[in-house]
Design a protein around this motif. Structure first.
Motif, short mmCIF file in Angstrom:
data_model
loop_
_atom_site.label_atom_id
_atom_site.label_comp_id
_atom_site.label_asym_id
_atom_site.label_seq_id
_atom_site.Cartn_x
_atom_site.Cartn_y
_atom_site.Cartn_z
N THR A 1 -37.68 -25.42 15.91
CA THR A 1 -36.81 -25.96 16.97
C THR A 1 -37.61 -26.57 18.12
O THR A 1 -37.03 -27.25 18.97
CB THR A 1 -35.87 -24.88 17.55
N GLY B 1 -38.15 -26.37 3.57
CA GLY B 1 -38.24 -25.48 4.73
C GLY B 1 -38.54 -24.03 4.41
O GLY B 1 -38.10 -23.13 5.12
N GLY C 1 -42.77 -17.54 14.81
CA GLY C 1 -42.19 -17.03 13.56
C GLY C 1 -42.88 -17.65 12.37
O GLY C 1 -43.35 -16.95 11.46
N SER C 2 -43.00 -18.96 12.37
CA SER C 2 -43.63 -19.65 11.24
C SER C 2 -45.07 -19.19 11.04
O SER C 2 -45.53 -19.02 9.91
CB SER C 2 -43.60 -21.16 11.47
N ALA D 1 -34.33 -20.79 15.56
CA ALA D 1 -33.47 -21.51 14.62
C ALA D 1 -32.29 -20.61 14.19
O ALA D 1 -31.15 -21.07 14.11
CB ALA D 1 -34.27 -21.95 13.40
C1 LIG Z 1 -39.48 -17.99 4.04
C2 LIG Z 1 -38.38 -18.25 5.02
N1 LIG Z 1 -37.71 -17.21 5.55
C3 LIG Z 1 -36.74 -17.41 6.46
C4 LIG Z 1 -36.37 -18.67 6.82
C5 LIG Z 1 -35.23 -18.89 7.81
N2 LIG Z 1 -35.73 -19.49 9.06
C6 LIG Z 1 -35.63 -20.80 9.31
S1 LIG Z 1 -36.25 -21.24 10.78
C7 LIG Z 1 -36.62 -19.64 11.15
C8 LIG Z 1 -37.23 -19.28 12.47
C9 LIG Z 1 -38.61 -19.82 12.68
O1 LIG Z 1 -39.13 -19.26 13.86
P1 LIG Z 1 -40.24 -19.98 14.70
O2 LIG Z 1 -41.28 -20.50 13.83
O3 LIG Z 1 -40.66 -19.06 15.77
O4 LIG Z 1 -39.52 -21.25 15.31
P2 LIG Z 1 -38.26 -21.33 16.28
O5 LIG Z 1 -37.06 -21.18 15.40
O6 LIG Z 1 -38.39 -20.24 17.28
O7 LIG Z 1 -38.35 -22.69 16.86
C10 LIG Z 1 -36.28 -18.80 10.11
C11 LIG Z 1 -36.50 -17.34 10.13
C12 LIG Z 1 -37.06 -19.74 6.19
N3 LIG Z 1 -36.76 -21.00 6.44
N4 LIG Z 1 -38.07 -19.50 5.33
#
Ligand SMILES: Cc1ncc(C[n+]2csc(CCOP(=O)(O)OP(=O)(O)O)c2C)c(N)n1
Length: 582
Positions: free
Chosen positions: A419, A441, A469-470, A502
């Protein structure tokens, strides 16, 4: 085919397999995560390492998804498929996320897994360890079958040339994608004297799809007749050489371009560029030309478009047969590879325009109007950053702007910021300078991809931009370990907002006045307390720093990039960003 082969001396199936992979000529690295199935391959690699140190390099990667992501990143910058070696059932299962990503981006790679021994004492390499019974799958390839183009369990070491060359040709024929081979331990171990290598003529993939000439003529007529056309693209730039071809077409007819920044598809400073909000301009268009785009906007309703709008869609598979439900029907679906079909379309249009000089005035008028809109888009993008540059905690747009400013002509970004949308607030004009989260994704791609990119482009400065998270999905210890072990310097920048924003946004979007939104409590999304990610990186020899002051970002980036470029050491910046709930 027999006369097209050469024979090489080997002592067992494992050596024969590696000789065949080497004969492909494109595999420089084997991203390896080994197990009890790989004894013969390990022995064979030890032998080749002694005989030829420049042979295929095994790279130890302690997580399989990271290993696949490395091959993915390497392919992005070289267009050459690499090999990933994993352990039977568990290795294949852990690799799956990376395979899903590679498939969604048409990235070819060879995923090679051992196959648990099947004999129970009859053969020397048969089952010998307790785990060999429980790791035997009824159909190991089934785990990845939905996402690979082809999978095959090799059943004898006598036909390896045919099997490996077929794997290569299928992976590299359009639409490209990963392939999977499993190798039973018994025949890897089995003695052999020689193996036949196919000559390079027998390794040609099928030709690319050239769009039908008659259909391109029709597309050209529609484009010329249109008063208000719009091109929308998402992943044309995965072939960087296609970008100037799109620029040429757009300039010829003064057609504006909107893009989703999965790759750099069109230079953002080009006067025909209209930003990332395709739908905003699509509403007024009488002709939409989708090129290498799967989902131009959501939801897929034509109700938002003008009556009578025509849609042309150029793609390798404009029916998107791998996607179960897909509702963006075009009036003119065109099967073709953009990098070879666009020049033909451009030539047709050029010839038609030459016969119609009266068009000139109309095109110049449109060009001028779009330039004004482009200036507005760029102004808004720049102003959106200016407005937040002093915010503390740091606003992600300001961090992105600083990263954009720190890029030189050799910088490549592996972008997994979700995001925070790094790509949407910076000026990206160089094809191949940014690769975004894969279309599927499956998070956990960015660090591995950055390492693969650096291996593929030793001259480049590579930055992995990650959400917190990523970053954690990337198996960071595994990636930092590999970067340290092989001295692969790259910079990781974490957009640390302490949340899976997200997931939070999606819940808020569905329930804007729901309990979660009203109480500002989104269970299952909170990532606090945030770990000291610097320590994870430092544990693997990295330079690492935490940044909390917006004004300190430029210097922090400069210092970290100096470490990467001059000390050839990996670096990490943990940038504490605005938490959407604070
Ligand atoms: C392997 C996997 N698990 C769960 C998800 C669901 N998911 C999509 S975006 C997201 C959050 C990512 O967090 P971050 O990288 O901190 O970015 P932010 O959303 O805070 O911008 C998740 C858990 C996914 N896409 N892939």
């Amino acid at each position: 085919m027999a006369d097209k082969t050469t024979i090489t001396t080997v002592s067992n199936g494992a050596e024969a397999f590696l000789a065949q992979i080497k004969a492909l000529g494109c595999v420089r690295y084997m991203f390896a995560n080994t197990g009890t199935d790989h004894g013969p391959l390990i022995e064979a690699m030890a032998k080749t390492a002694r005989e030829d140190p420049r042979d295929i390099q095994p790279i130890v990667v302690p997580h399989e998804q990271a290993a696949v992501s490395m091959a993915h990143g390497y392919y992005n910058v070289t267009q050459r498929p690499q090999m990933v070696l994993v352990h039977t059932l568990p290795g294949t299962a852990n690799a799956l996320g990376g395979v899903i990503n590679a498939a969604s981006c048409n990235v070819p790679l060879f995923l090679v897994a051992g196959r648990t021994p099947i004999t129970e004492g009859e053969l020397r390499a048969g089952k010998s360890q307790n785990i060999h019974w429980r790791q035997e799958s009824r159909d190991q390839g089934n785990i990845v079958r939905e996402f690979v183009k082809w999978d095959y369990e090799v059943r004898t070491n006598q036909n390896l040339a045919a099997v490996v060359s077929r794997a290569y040709k299928i992976a590299m024929s359009e639409p490209r994608g990963p392939v999977y081979m499993s190798l039973p331990r018994e025949w890897l171990f089995e003695s052999m004297e020689s193996t036949r290598l196919l000559a390079s003529e027998a390794l040609a993939p099928a030709s690319k799809m050239q769009a039908d000439q008659a259909v391109l003529e029709k597309a050209a007529d529609w484009l010329i007749a249109s008063e208000n056309p719009l091109i929308v693209t998402k992943y044309l730039g995965r072939n960087p050489e296609a970008v100037p071809l799109l620029v040429e077409l757009a300039e010829l007819l003064a057609v504006p371009v909107a893009q989703q920044l999965s790759y750099v598809n069109f230079p953002t400073d080009h006067p025909l560029y209209l930003g990332v909000q395709a739908i905003k301009y699509a509403r007024h268009a009488d002709l939409l030309f989708f090129i290498d785009t799967d989902v131009p906007w959501e939801p897929p309703s034509r109700d938002v478009l003008r009556d009578g709008v025509k849609i042309i869609h150029l793609e390798r598979d404009p029916m998107f047969t791998a996607i179960p439900g897909w509702g963006f029907p075009a009036d003119l679906p065109v099967t073709g590879c953009s990098e070879i079909s666009l020049p033909v379309l451009t030539a047709i249009i050029r010839a038609k325009l030459a016969a119609n000089p009266a068009m000139h005035g109309k095109l110049e008028e449109r060009r001028k109007k779009i330039r004004g809109e482009h200036n507005q888009v760029i102004r808004e993008m720049d102003e959106s950053v200016e407005a937040v540059k002093e915010q503390k905690p740091i606003h992600p747009a300001w961090l992105s702007k600083c990263i954009g400013d720190a890029m030189d002509d050799h910088t490549i970004i592996a972008n997994e910021t979700i995001t925070s949308k790094l790509a949407e607030v910076i000026h990206l004009n160089r094809p191949g300078s940014m690769y975004n989260t894969p279309l599927a994704g499956h998070l956990g791609w960015g660090l591995g991809a950055a390492i693969g990119m650096k291996l593929g482009r030793q001259d480049a400065t590579v930055i992995a931009a990650e959400g917190d998270g990523s970053y954690m999905f990337c198996a960071p210890t595994a990636c930092h370990f590999t970067a340290q072990k092989y001295r692969i310097p790259f910079l990781t920048v974490i957009y640390n907002n302490q949340v899976w924003n997200a997931s939070l946004n999606a819940a808020r979007g569905l329930y804007p006045d729901g309990v979660a939104a009203r109480t500002r409590n989104f269970p299952g999304t909170d990532l606090s307390p945030s770990p000291d990610f610097e320590l994870t990186a430092r544990a693997c020899g990295a330079y690492a720093a935490r940044v909390e002051e917006p004004s300190e970002i430029p210097d922090a980036l400069a210092k970290a990039l100096k470490v990467v470029r001059e000390e050839r050491r990996q670096a990490l910046l943990n940038v504490i960003c605005k938490n959407p709930l604070s």
